[in-house]
Motif scaffolding. Sequence first.
Motif, short mmCIF file in Angstrom:
data_model
loop_
_atom_site.label_atom_id
_atom_site.label_comp_id
_atom_site.label_asym_id
_atom_site.label_seq_id
_atom_site.Cartn_x
_atom_site.Cartn_y
_atom_site.Cartn_z
N ARG A 6 0.84 -1.19 0.00
CA ARG A 6 0.00 0.00 0.00
C ARG A 6 0.88 1.24 0.00
O ARG A 6 1.97 1.25 0.54
N THR A 10 -2.81 6.09 2.25
CA THR A 10 -4.02 5.54 1.65
C THR A 10 -4.82 4.86 2.75
O THR A 10 -4.31 3.97 3.44
N THR A 13 -9.81 0.03 3.64
CA THR A 13 -11.25 -0.17 3.52
C THR A 13 -11.74 -0.80 4.81
O THR A 13 -10.95 -1.26 5.65
N ASP A 14 -13.02 -0.85 4.99
CA ASP A 14 -13.58 -1.43 6.21
C ASP A 14 -13.21 -2.89 6.37
O ASP A 14 -12.87 -3.36 7.47
N SER A 15 -13.24 -3.65 5.32
CA SER A 15 -12.90 -5.08 5.42
C SER A 15 -11.40 -5.26 5.71
O SER A 15 -11.00 -6.14 6.47
N GLU A 16 -10.55 -4.42 5.11
CA GLU A 16 -9.11 -4.49 5.38
C GLU A 16 -8.80 -4.11 6.83
O GLU A 16 -7.98 -4.76 7.50
#
Length: 164
Positions: A6, A10, A13-16
């Motif tokens: 990454r 940045t 996301t919510d799942s990450e």
Amino acid sequence: MNTDDRTAGTPLTDSEADARARQLIAEAYTPTTYRDDSPVPAYGTAEPVAQPGRPPMSQKATDISTLMLSGSVAALSVGGATSLVLYVLGTVSPVTLSIGAGGSVALVLAVGSLLKAAGGAAASLPAEHHHHYNGPVRQTNTTVTTTTSTKAVFARTNVKGGKR
């Protein structure tokens, strides 16, 4: 998931973020030690191992060790108090300081000598003897006081006097 791929800044996301949080929690709660709670046998073939703390010793040695530790604590407090007094009285003449410091030692020595003399006086009292005889009796009482000087390789016994 590898976070090195990454770019900096940045947002996840919510799942990450959820996966990363679960990974951190799993790493935090991973057991690092194990305790065996099975009962230890009463005896076995293993050699004895010295335990932490005081080393194993006889009761007399333990008592003497405790006495020395207690005496060192008492000496520390007396020495600290004496140092404090000497620091505060730094302008007093050396003669006055030596009299003040030697006074307590002289008092302790005098009290010890007095107690020793009192104990010796009680021990030197003659024992009371009662004799009851029926008929003619010849009695001889001899007292011999000796001093053994064993301060050299050879000992010599001096007889101070005999009394009949």
